[in-house]
Write a protein that holds these residues in place. Sequence first.
Motif, PDB file in Angstrom:
ATOM      1  N   LYS A   2       0.822  -1.192   0.000  1.00 17.84           N
ATOM      2  CA  LYS A   2       0.000   0.000   0.000  1.00 17.84           C
ATOM      3  C   LYS A   2       0.867   1.257   0.000  1.00 17.84           C
ATOM      4  O   LYS A   2       1.895   1.317   0.660  1.00 17.84           O
ATOM      5  N   GLN A   6      -0.988   7.408   1.167  1.00 16.76           N
ATOM      6  CA  GLN A   6      -2.443   7.445   1.068  1.00 16.76           C
ATOM      7  C   GLN A   6      -3.030   7.711   2.450  1.00 16.76           C
ATOM      8  O   GLN A   6      -2.731   7.018   3.409  1.00 16.76           O
ATOM      9  N   VAL A  26      -6.882   1.566   7.089  1.00 16.15           N
ATOM     10  CA  VAL A  26      -7.008   2.885   6.468  1.00 16.15           C
ATOM     11  C   VAL A  26      -6.341   3.926   7.366  1.00 16.15           C
ATOM     12  O   VAL A  26      -6.635   4.021   8.561  1.00 16.15           O
ATOM     13  N   ALA A 195     -15.250   0.258   2.278  1.00 23.04           N
ATOM     14  CA  ALA A 195     -14.123  -0.107   1.420  1.00 23.04           C
ATOM     15  C   ALA A 195     -14.448   0.148  -0.048  1.00 23.04           C
ATOM     16  O   ALA A 195     -13.598   0.640  -0.805  1.00 23.04           O
ATOM     17  N   GLN A 196     -15.671  -0.143  -0.461  1.00 15.77           N
ATOM     18  CA  GLN A 196     -16.071   0.114  -1.843  1.00 15.77           C
ATOM     19  C   GLN A 196     -15.945   1.595  -2.187  1.00 15.77           C
ATOM     20  O   GLN A 196     -15.415   1.973  -3.237  1.00 15.77           O
ATOM     21  N   LEU A 198     -14.179   3.986  -0.647  1.00 14.04           N
ATOM     22  CA  LEU A 198     -12.803   4.474  -0.596  1.00 14.04           C
ATOM     23  C   LEU A 198     -12.019   4.030  -1.829  1.00 14.04           C
ATOM     24  O   LEU A 198     -11.179   4.778  -2.355  1.00 14.04           O
ATOM     25  N   GLN A 199     -12.275   2.815  -2.281  1.00 16.16           N
ATOM     26  CA  GLN A 199     -11.586   2.336  -3.479  1.00 16.16           C
ATOM     27  C   GLN A 199     -11.995   3.142  -4.710  1.00 16.16           C
ATOM     28  O   GLN A 199     -11.174   3.424  -5.587  1.00 16.16           O
ATOM     29  N   GLN A 200     -13.269   3.554  -4.782  1.00 15.50           N
ATOM     30  CA  GLN A 200     -13.692   4.404  -5.881  1.00 15.50           C
ATOM     31  C   GLN A 200     -12.996   5.759  -5.836  1.00 15.50           C
ATOM     32  O   GLN A 200     -12.770   6.382  -6.881  1.00 15.50           O
ATOM     33  N   GLY A 202      -9.957   6.108  -4.926  1.00 20.20           N
ATOM     34  CA  GLY A 202      -8.535   5.894  -5.181  1.00 20.20           C
ATOM     35  C   GLY A 202      -7.724   5.415  -4.012  1.00 20.20           C
ATOM     36  O   GLY A 202      -6.496   5.318  -4.093  1.00 20.20           O
ATOM     37  N   ILE A 203      -8.387   5.063  -2.894  1.00 22.07           N
ATOM     38  CA  ILE A 203      -7.676   4.554  -1.723  1.00 22.07           C
ATOM     39  C   ILE A 203      -7.576   3.038  -1.828  1.00 22.07           C
ATOM     40  O   ILE A 203      -8.586   2.340  -1.939  1.00 22.07           O
ATOM     41  N   ARG A 204      -6.375   2.529  -1.783  1.00 22.66           N
ATOM     42  CA  ARG A 204      -6.155   1.082  -1.848  1.00 22.66           C
ATOM     43  C   ARG A 204      -6.307   0.501  -0.447  1.00 22.66           C
ATOM     44  O   ARG A 204      -5.652   0.950   0.501  1.00 22.66           O
ATOM     45  N   ILE A 205      -7.158  -0.498  -0.304  1.00 28.31           N
ATOM     46  CA  ILE A 205      -7.399  -1.108   1.004  1.00 28.31           C
ATOM     47  C   ILE A 205      -6.406  -2.230   1.260  1.00 28.31           C
ATOM     48  O   ILE A 205      -5.824  -2.334   2.337  1.00 28.31           O
TER      49      ILE A 205
END
Length: 206
Positions: A2, A6, A26, A195-196, A198-200, A202-205
Amino acid sequence: MKNPYQKIYLASKSPRRRELLRQIGVVFELLLLRDQTPRGPDVSEDVLPGELPQTYVARVTMEKARAAYQMMVWRSLPARPILAADTTVTIDGRILGKPANKREAVEMLRLLSGRTHQVLTSVAVIHQEQSWQLTQVSDVLFQSLSDAMIEAYCDTNEPYDKAGGYGIQGPAAIFIESIHGSHSGIMGLPLFETAQLLQQAGIRIL
């Protein structure tokens, strides 16, 4: 691996939301809204006339996210995704907020006793003038509670900072006969949905 740079802003005072974000790795910095200003709170949590529970929780959540976004801009802070959330409990179409005193807490628990209610948690993320939002709904069945159980619980500090007057992560877990939905959502931040979003943004979980 990661990206260590971020990071998001969390616009929430809830210690439970902080714990849940840490659980999924996160990295966040608090960007807290004010409860009191000369013009009142940054975001009012008052229910509008005739407002339905799901409309209410989604509206308040997005207002919190937008207020935090404006705060980031005004303070010239580094641009990062902003996450806000709000949780409400509802039964019979009635919205149960945080009890102001023991009388309200007792009334809420008597209303929930032996019945199924809904816990709604809405999550919003704003980043680079884009926004994403989801609302998660869980059904929670309480066992029948005796007056002695309700009184004993309401004599603790547990009910008074939680929507509906209880928290699933504390002693009130023994009241819950079954749940259909998200355990973390009932705590205040549904991790699958979060998580969905945040990923949209641009945050990688993982």
